[in-house]
Design a protein around this motif. Structure first.
Motif, short mmCIF file in Angstrom:
data_model
loop_
_atom_site.label_atom_id
_atom_site.label_comp_id
_atom_site.label_asym_id
_atom_site.label_seq_id
_atom_site.Cartn_x
_atom_site.Cartn_y
_atom_site.Cartn_z
N GLY A 78 0.83 -1.19 0.00
CA GLY A 78 0.00 0.00 0.00
C GLY A 78 0.87 1.25 0.00
N ILE A 142 -7.55 6.77 -0.89
CA ILE A 142 -7.70 5.31 -0.85
C ILE A 142 -7.86 4.75 -2.25
CG2 ILE A 142 -9.18 3.41 -0.08
CD1 ILE A 142 -10.00 5.16 2.32
N THR A 147 -2.73 3.46 1.77
CA THR A 147 -3.20 2.75 2.96
C THR A 147 -2.71 3.38 4.26
OG1 THR A 147 -1.36 1.20 2.71
CG2 THR A 147 -3.48 0.53 1.80
N THR A 148 -1.73 4.27 4.16
CA THR A 148 -1.25 5.04 5.32
C THR A 148 -1.17 6.50 4.90
OG1 THR A 148 0.04 3.18 6.18
CG2 THR A 148 0.62 5.36 6.99
N PRO A 175 -7.80 4.52 5.72
CA PRO A 175 -6.38 4.21 5.86
C PRO A 175 -5.90 4.36 7.30
CG PRO A 175 -6.65 6.42 5.01
CD PRO A 175 -8.03 5.85 5.15
N ASP A 380 -0.88 -4.59 4.17
CA ASP A 380 -1.37 -3.44 3.42
C ASP A 380 -0.88 -3.60 1.98
OD1 ASP A 380 -2.01 -2.59 5.96
OD2 ASP A 380 -0.93 -0.69 5.85
N LEU A 382 -2.02 -3.16 -2.53
CA LEU A 382 -2.96 -2.84 -3.59
C LEU A 382 -2.75 -3.82 -4.74
CD1 LEU A 382 -1.60 -1.07 -6.24
CD2 LEU A 382 -1.09 0.43 -4.32
N VAL A 403 -7.85 -2.55 -2.84
CA VAL A 403 -6.91 -2.01 -1.85
C VAL A 403 -7.24 -2.65 -0.49
CG1 VAL A 403 -6.02 0.07 -0.70
CG2 VAL A 403 -6.75 0.18 -3.11
N TYR A 404 -6.22 -3.20 0.16
CA TYR A 404 -6.38 -3.86 1.45
C TYR A 404 -5.51 -3.16 2.50
CZ TYR A 404 -8.84 -7.95 -0.45
OH TYR A 404 -9.76 -8.79 -1.02
N LYS A 405 -6.09 -2.96 3.67
CA LYS A 405 -5.32 -2.47 4.82
C LYS A 405 -5.45 -3.50 5.95
CE LYS A 405 -6.46 -0.03 8.31
NZ LYS A 405 -7.05 0.97 9.22
#
Length: 411
Positions: A78, A142, A147-148, A175, A380, A382, A403-405
């Motif tokens: 991410g 996002i 993600t941050t 995020p 995290d 993408l 997108v994963y966090k």
């Protein structure tokens, strides 16, 4: 939190080798590129990474295991957006026209424009309204794989509303949010001197930020006509004494001593760094200060660009960010930032990818948690249908498909 197995990854960039090098002198090899990979995620963190053909049988046979097929997509960490001023009210589009017609940033500020214009509107806006527009901006980041996300205060410039802005920032969803106190962004009209305003921030506002756990980071705008190197040193040292990490807006418009001060105080980052010369380049390269470069702001301000090649070749760690704000970088387009880094600062694509992941994680002191895909770190990541060589290539493109966090789908 459900355990998850990500399978059928066409192309995986872990950035683990770049992380091992602390984001310095990154090459294509440091992307950690591998094909036909899989990732096992346990309690939101990476537990195993390896070839699709070598998935341990005990992982694949777990009960209640969620499986996600990447269907040949490219997967990378991410993105870490490490410098934004996202919580603000109003627009400064009229000032853009004035600057375009030749008026300087300092002259606009003297006329009550610039930061002070945004200050008035931000103070007046309700918490609910401010949160609503801020969440929309977060969602835009996002959608690009962020993600941050770092968010600074600094558009209220009084105790009540700076606290309000930090609370709004911390309440935003999606995020991982990192807040920064930037009360020392400009001098509000109720103070006669910059020194008096810094004293107020130190004695009145910083204790409240600390007590309410609103941020553990303090930033200051070191610039001629704003906060001097001497006054900033005293303020930042006091902040460090209270347990805050420090960082600086440094040497953007003039060579004002920000980079030197950042190295002296072992700051997390020096941001902008447009006007630095060879002595500052060498100091930064030998330090732990992350050089956060903000080329979208340089585009809008019609400045020269930071000496990225000199910094990187000397061994400095570089990060990239949008500097999203209402006046001097009113864009959230991370692809634009990466493309400008390639075109105008002659950064290679692997350097850009590392700067938006590994380098940015160091700027936020989160390098042990995010920025690369490694066992033990947050999951995290993408997924995009583009191969890695098509990243940071097309302005305005929204390439992430998923997108994963921490192993949870957020886009």
């Amino acid at each position: 939190m459900t355990n998850m197995l990500v399978t059928n990854i066409g192309e995986l960039l872990t950035l683990a080798p770049a992380m091992k090098k602390e984001g310095r002198k990154v090459t294509e090899h440091d992307l950690g590129l591998a094909k036909n990979q899989a990732i096992y995620i346990e309690k939101g963190r990476v537990s195993w990474i390896g070839s699709q053909k070598q998935i341990p049988k005990h992982l694949a046979k777990q009960k209640k295991l969620k499986e996600f097929s990447a269907k040949g997509l490219t997967v990378l960490p991410g993105l870490v957006e490490c410098h934004t001023h996202l919580v603000f009210a109003g627009s400064r589009a009229a000032e853009f026209e004035l600057r375009n017609q030749g008026m300087s940033y300092q002259e606009i500020a003297k006329r009550g424009g610039g930061i002070l214009s945004t200050m008035k509107q931000t103070r007046e806006m309700s918490v609910k309204a401010l949160k609503g527009i801020s969440q929309e901006r977060v969602n835009e980041f996002i959608s690009q794989g962020v993600t941050t996300l770092e968010i600074k205060s600094g558009y209220a410039l009084d105790e009540k509303n700076e606290i309000k802005c930090l609370k709004v920032a911390k309440s935003l969803e999606g995020p991982r949010i990192v807040t920064t106190f930037l009360g020392a962004h400009a001098k509000p009209p109720e103070y006669d001197s910059y020194k008096a305003y810094l004293d107020f921030l130190q004695k009145k506002v910083l204790p409240q930020v600390k007590k309410q756990k609103l941020s553990n980071r303090v930033d200051v705008y070191v610039e001629k006509g704003f906060f001097s190197q001497e006054d900033s040193r005293e303020f930042l040292k006091a902040a460090q004494g209270m347990g805050f990490e420090v960082l600086l807006h440094a040497d953007q418009l003039t060579l004002s001593g920000g980079a030197d001060l950042g190295v002296e105080l072992n700051a997390l980052s020096g941001d902008h760094l447009i006007q630095i010369e060879e002595p500052q380049v060498q100091k930064l390269a030998k330090s732990q200060v992350t050089c956060v470069l903000l080329p979208a702001a340089d585009l809008y301000m019609k400045c020269k660009y930071p000496p990225a090649r000199k910094l990187i070749d000397a061994g400095a760690r570089v990060a990239l960010a949008t500097d999203f704000n209402p006046g001097t970088s009113p864009t959230q387009d991370v692809n634009l930032v990466g493309l400008l880094a390639r075109l105008e600062m002659k950064m290679t694509l692997p350097e850009v990818i590392s700067a938006y992941t590994v380098g940015a994680s160091y700027a936020l002191k989160l390098q042990s948690e995010v920025g690369s895909l490694e066992v033990g770190k947050h999951a995290d990541f993408l997924c995009t249908d583009k191969d890695w060589q098509q990243l940071f290539y097309s302005i305005g493109e929204r390439s992430p498909t998923f997108v994963y966090k921490s192993g949870e789908l957020i886009y």
